[in-house]
Structure formats: structure tokens, C-alpha cells
Write a protein that holds these residues in place. Structure first.
Motif, PDB file in Angstrom:
ATOM      1  N   LEU A  92     -31.881  -3.823  24.661  1.00  0.00           N
ATOM      2  CA  LEU A  92     -33.229  -3.276  24.748  1.00  0.00           C
ATOM      3  C   LEU A  92     -34.285  -4.360  24.581  1.00  0.00           C
ATOM      4  O   LEU A  92     -35.372  -4.278  25.153  1.00  0.00           O
ATOM      5  CB  LEU A  92     -33.408  -2.194  23.683  1.00  0.00           C
ATOM      6  CG  LEU A  92     -34.736  -1.430  23.676  1.00  0.00           C
ATOM      7  CD1 LEU A  92     -34.968  -0.737  25.018  1.00  0.00           C
ATOM      8  CD2 LEU A  92     -34.760  -0.419  22.538  1.00  0.00           C
ATOM      9  N   GLN A 127     -35.774  -5.848  27.706  1.00  0.00           N
ATOM     10  CA  GLN A 127     -36.427  -4.931  28.623  1.00  0.00           C
ATOM     11  C   GLN A 127     -37.860  -4.637  28.185  1.00  0.00           C
ATOM     12  O   GLN A 127     -38.215  -4.827  27.032  1.00  0.00           O
ATOM     13  CB  GLN A 127     -35.661  -3.600  28.685  1.00  0.00           C
ATOM     14  CG  GLN A 127     -34.215  -3.717  29.103  1.00  0.00           C
ATOM     15  CD  GLN A 127     -33.529  -2.361  29.068  1.00  0.00           C
ATOM     16  OE1 GLN A 127     -34.076  -1.357  29.530  1.00  0.00           O
ATOM     17  NE2 GLN A 127     -32.325  -2.311  28.526  1.00  0.00           N
ATOM     18  N   GLU A 128     -38.634  -4.168  29.139  1.00  0.00           N
ATOM     19  CA  GLU A 128     -39.930  -3.581  28.829  1.00  0.00           C
ATOM     20  C   GLU A 128     -39.731  -2.073  28.900  1.00  0.00           C
ATOM     21  O   GLU A 128     -39.506  -1.513  29.980  1.00  0.00           O
ATOM     22  CB  GLU A 128     -40.982  -4.037  29.835  1.00  0.00           C
ATOM     23  CG  GLU A 128     -42.386  -3.529  29.538  1.00  0.00           C
ATOM     24  CD  GLU A 128     -43.382  -3.989  30.580  1.00  0.00           C
ATOM     25  OE1 GLU A 128     -43.525  -3.300  31.611  1.00  0.00           O
ATOM     26  OE2 GLU A 128     -43.994  -5.060  30.369  1.00  0.00           O
ATOM     27  N   SER A 129     -39.784  -1.414  27.749  1.00  0.00           N
ATOM     28  CA  SER A 129     -39.434  -0.002  27.697  1.00  0.00           C
ATOM     29  C   SER A 129     -40.355   0.745  26.745  1.00  0.00           C
ATOM     30  O   SER A 129     -40.707   0.242  25.672  1.00  0.00           O
ATOM     31  CB  SER A 129     -37.971   0.165  27.239  1.00  0.00           C
ATOM     32  OG  SER A 129     -37.656   1.521  27.021  1.00  0.00           O
ATOM     33  N   GLY A 167     -35.799   1.380  31.390  1.00  0.00           N
ATOM     34  CA  GLY A 167     -36.631   0.222  31.120  1.00  0.00           C
ATOM     35  C   GLY A 167     -36.621  -0.765  32.264  1.00  0.00           C
ATOM     36  O   GLY A 167     -35.781  -0.687  33.168  1.00  0.00           O
ATOM     37  N   ASN A 181     -40.078 -10.656  26.178  1.00  0.00           N
ATOM     38  CA  ASN A 181     -40.532 -10.190  24.864  1.00  0.00           C
ATOM     39  C   ASN A 181     -40.577 -11.329  23.859  1.00  0.00           C
ATOM     40  O   ASN A 181     -41.487 -11.402  23.017  1.00  0.00           O
ATOM     41  CB  ASN A 181     -39.618  -9.082  24.354  1.00  0.00           C
ATOM     42  CG  ASN A 181     -39.826  -7.766  25.080  1.00  0.00           C
ATOM     43  OD1 ASN A 181     -40.946  -7.423  25.424  1.00  0.00           O
ATOM     44  ND2 ASN A 181     -38.743  -7.039  25.334  1.00  0.00           N
ATOM     45  N   GLY A 192     -39.064  -2.043  23.675  1.00  0.00           N
ATOM     46  CA  GLY A 192     -38.359  -3.276  24.000  1.00  0.00           C
ATOM     47  C   GLY A 192     -38.819  -4.427  23.118  1.00  0.00           C
ATOM     48  O   GLY A 192     -38.010  -5.202  22.592  1.00  0.00           O
TER      49      GLY A 192
END
Length: 266
Positions: free
Chosen positions: A11, A14-16, A22, A29, A235
């Protein structure tokens, strides 16, 4: 435990928002952390917080253990009393801390005013707010350190104390040359446990100060929470969790190697 840990690493790449799939951004990040002032403030706060609370908890816990390791009347009751805060819910501890350090109706400020002093701005000033969190956490952890040190003290062979007495050692000399060396494995265990526990502190800080004022008491845990569930940047919050995990892992490895080196020299 392993599956959530691996999913956190995934996670963190990811951009979630937590809703739907995501978007993969790789190390995006982590690159964002490099320019995130709040993250660095939270990291410094966490490190300073651990640097104060861990030695203080160990020192006070050892002192109480040395006192309660003697035949004192009501010893069992005192042990239970000091250990009790460690097993109480963190939310209850936070509410208790707020009852003690509230600027307007807190017990501490009331006592200070009765004594002729001025109340301290525990919630609105950075240093007092940080000090209040430190005080509450040390109070919570001292009992655990005391119990573990008591177990360690009871495992020290009596022959060592008898030999030290024959050699004329007393008081501080016995503590320094007999008791503390015998407690090295216990201290090693406690340092690791207290660092892990301190890095995971959330509920007390969240209830007592909420990370304020002005991020003065913002920890990595509270920042990860507000980022993940407030801003819905899960994320990025997961990436903060990964950084926390790696910091604790690195410290544990370094501390373990230092402990092994000391044992080899001894």
C-alpha cells in the motif's frame, strides 16, 4: 501478522484513498516525505519522546524494583498499584492525563494555584504539552519496567552479594558491580520493548493533546492516523508506517549487536 505487514509495504507504493483500487506510484510517497515538514517534525518528536521516556521509565522502574525487592510491608499491594496503569486502556490513561493537566480545571494547575503559583498552559504551549505527554507515558510504563526488573533481581544468585560483602563492597558499589551487570539481559529486553511501545504510542497522545498545539506533540503514529483517516491518503500513511517499522528494526539490530559485543567482552 505477516500478511498485514506485507500489505502495508504494498500500500505504501500506491496512491490510495481506501476506496477502490489504488494507483501505483512506486517510491512517490517516500519522495514526498523528504519535503514534508510535518513528517519531519513528527519524526523528531517521536525520537525525542523515545529518548526521554525510555531512560526515565527504566531508571524509575529499577528504583522501584530495588525498593520493593526488600521485605517491605504491603509490598504486593505496592507492586499491583504501580503496575496497574500499564494494563489500563490507553484512552482511560489519556482521559486521566487530561484530568490532571487540563489548563482550566486540571488537578496540577489547581495545586499550583493553591501554592501561590500560576497555572501552566499545558494544552496551548508546545513545551508544556510535550512534557505532559512524557509524564503520562512514563507513569504508564514504570510499572512494567518495575515488574520485569523485579524478576531479574530475584534471579541474581545470592552468592554474588555474599562475595561482594566479604570484599567490603557496600551500597553503590554493590549496585554498580553486582546488580547492574547481572541485570544486563533484563535491561536489553526492556530497552527493546520500551522503544517498540513508545513508537506505537497513539491513544494517549490522541486523547491528551491530539498532536497539538501546532504539531508540538505530533508523533509518527498520530500523523499516520490523521493522514490515512483524515485526509484519506492511506498510501502515504502506510509509507509512514513502513518508516516506523524500519526505524524500530534498525534500532533493535544495532542494540542487539551492541549487547552481544558487551557479553563477549565480559
Amino acid at each position: 501478522m505477516l500478511i498485514p505487514l506485507l500489505l502495508t509495504f504494498v500500500l505504501g507504493l500506491q496512491e490510495s484513498s481506501g476506496f477502490g483500487a489504488g494507483r501505483w506510484i512506486g517510491l512517490g510517497n517516500y519522495r514526498q516525505m523528504a519535503s514534508d515538514d510535518v513528517f519531519w517534525r513528527s519524526l523528531v518528536n517521536t525520537l525525542v519522546f523515545a529518548g526521554i521516556t525510555v531512560p526515565a521509565s527504566l531508571a524509575l522502574g529499577l528504583g522501584l524494583a530495588l525498593l520493593l525487592n526488600r521485605p517491605v510491608r504491603g509490598r504486593a499491594a505496592f507492586r499491583s498499584l504501580f503496575y496497574l496503569p500499564y494494563v489500563i486502556s490507553g484512552v482511560v490513561i489519556g482521559l486521566t492525563g487530561d484530568w490532571m493537566f487540563n489548563e482550566n480545571i486540571g488537578v496540577v494547575n489547581k495545586i499550583l494555584r493553591v501554592l501561590g503559583g500560576d497555572g501552566v498552559s499545558w494544552q496551548s504551549s508546545p513545551v508544556p504539552a510535550f512534557a505532559s505527554v512524557v509524564a503520562v507515558i512514563v507513569w504508564t510504563h514504570v510499572g512494567f519496567c518495575m515488574v520485569i526488573y523485579l524478576a531479574g533481581l530475584q534471579g541474581v544468585p545470592r552468592e554474588r552479594y555474599e562475595a561482594a560483602s566479604v570484599d567490603g563492597a557496600q551500597g553503590w558499589q554493590v549496585l554498580r558491580h553486582v546488580t547492574l551487570p547481572a541485570l544486563r539481559p533484563t535491561t536489553f529486553f526492556l530497552v527493546v520493548m520500551m522503544v517498540i511501545t513508545t513508537f506505537q504510542v497513539f491513544d494517549v497522545v490522541y486523547v491528551l493533546t491530539g498532536g497539538g498545539p501546532g504539531n508540538a506533540t505530533q508523533m509518527l503514529t498520530t500523523y499516520a492516523y490523521s493522514t490515512g483517516f483524515g485526509s484519506r491518503r492511506q498510501g502515504y500513511a502506510a509509507a509512514i508506517g513502513v518508516v516506523m517499522y524500519l526505524l524500530v528494526l534498525a534500532f533493535t539490530v544495532v542494540w542487539w549487536r551492541a549487547h552481544k559485543h558487551q557479553e563477549a567482552e565480559a
